[in-house]
Design a protein around this motif. Structure first.
Motif, short mmCIF file in Angstrom:
data_model
loop_
_atom_site.label_atom_id
_atom_site.label_comp_id
_atom_site.label_asym_id
_atom_site.label_seq_id
_atom_site.Cartn_x
_atom_site.Cartn_y
_atom_site.Cartn_z
N HIS A 167 0.64 -1.30 -0.05
CA HIS A 167 -0.13 0.00 -0.16
C HIS A 167 0.86 1.30 0.24
CE1 HIS A 167 -3.89 -2.17 0.39
NE2 HIS A 167 -3.31 -2.84 1.42
N SER A 168 2.37 1.16 -0.07
CA SER A 168 3.07 2.32 -0.07
C SER A 168 3.65 2.72 -1.37
CB SER A 168 3.99 2.25 1.05
OG SER A 168 3.25 1.79 2.38
N LYS A 169 4.06 3.88 -1.49
CA LYS A 169 4.83 4.31 -2.63
C LYS A 169 6.30 4.05 -2.25
CE LYS A 169 5.44 8.12 -6.03
NZ LYS A 169 5.43 7.17 -7.26
N TYR A 170 6.61 4.61 -0.90
CA TYR A 170 7.87 4.68 -0.38
C TYR A 170 8.26 3.81 0.90
CZ TYR A 170 7.93 8.67 -3.58
OH TYR A 170 8.00 9.58 -4.51
N ILE A 171 9.16 3.19 1.11
CA ILE A 171 9.59 2.17 2.29
C ILE A 171 10.69 2.91 2.99
CG2 ILE A 171 9.97 -0.06 3.21
CD1 ILE A 171 6.99 0.11 2.30
N ILE A 172 10.84 3.00 4.06
CA ILE A 172 12.05 3.23 4.74
C ILE A 172 12.17 2.20 5.68
CG2 ILE A 172 13.19 4.49 6.75
CD1 ILE A 172 12.17 7.08 5.50
N TYR A 173 13.37 1.54 5.61
CA TYR A 173 13.80 0.43 6.42
C TYR A 173 14.58 0.90 7.61
CZ TYR A 173 12.38 -2.69 2.75
OH TYR A 173 11.74 -3.40 1.79
N ASN A 174 14.15 0.73 8.96
CA ASN A 174 14.71 1.12 10.01
C ASN A 174 15.33 -0.15 11.11
OD1 ASN A 174 15.72 2.89 12.01
ND2 ASN A 174 13.64 3.12 12.96
#
Length: 197
Positions: A167-174
């Motif tokens: 559902h996301s355009k961008y993903i940040i891995y933390n």
């Protein structure tokens, strides 16, 4: 003006990402803060909640007894939906007001439950923060003082990484240090500016 949603599971580091985005001049609208404001004494939302769940959810001074409301609302799915239906409506009104009164180029709506909610249509895209399950469990334990089992239950009760990716355009891995997270957020900020402006 660009408006996007920032979301992620408990312990993913969503709030940390929001704090970094603020440094880049992004107006962050915190739905947790708004959720507390809309149920303050004398609000229309609190009045509607009292009608739906009974006067026993109010303290003697007319303020909301959160524990009492939670014990009633989370006793079954129908009541939980009723609670969300009432509160989300008022949260959306406040979020829209903040967007309309903002003089920023970019606004981010920070919320745990944006995907599939009535807030999502306000967003041009969704950015999700994802972290490995064990890292999230440890963060929740340290932050909220929960046991291993409690933290694990909380993580497992939330949507999967696949749900957020879908559902996301961008993903940040933390999964790494705060310094590496800062770099990842900066890179993504530059990418958003490049793609949307």
């Amino acid at each position: 003006m660009i408006v996007f949603g920032i979301t992620g599971g408990s312990g993913s580091g969503k709030s940390t990402v929001s704090a970094i985005l603020k440094k880049y001049g992004i107006h962050v609208i915190d739905t947790d803060v708004i959720a507390r404001l809309v149920v303050e004494k004398g609000t229309k939302c609190l009045s509607e909640l009292a009608q739906a769940f009974g006067k026993e959810i109010l303290n003697s001074d007319g303020t909301l007894n959160r524990q009492k409301l939670a014990s009633i609302a989370f006793s079954d799915d129908e009541k939980k939906e009723l609670l969300n239906g009432i509160t989300h409506k008022y949260i959306k009104i406040r979020v829209k007001e903040e967007i309309e009164n903002s003089n920023f180029d970019i606004a981010a709506i920070d919320g745990a439950v944006i995907i599939g909610s009535i807030i999502e249509p306000l967003c041009q895209f969704i950015m999700s923060v994802i972290a490995d399950k064990n890292i999230r469990i440890n963060r929740i334990k340290n932050r909220d003082g929960l046991t291993d089992v409690q933290a694990k239950q909380r993580v497992e009760a939330q949507p999967s990484d696949e749900f957020y990716k879908r559902h996301s355009k961008y993903i940040i891995y933390n999964n790494a240090s705060n310094a590496e997270l800062e770099l990842a957020v900066r890179d993504l900020y530059e990418k958003i500016k490049g793609e949307w402006f």
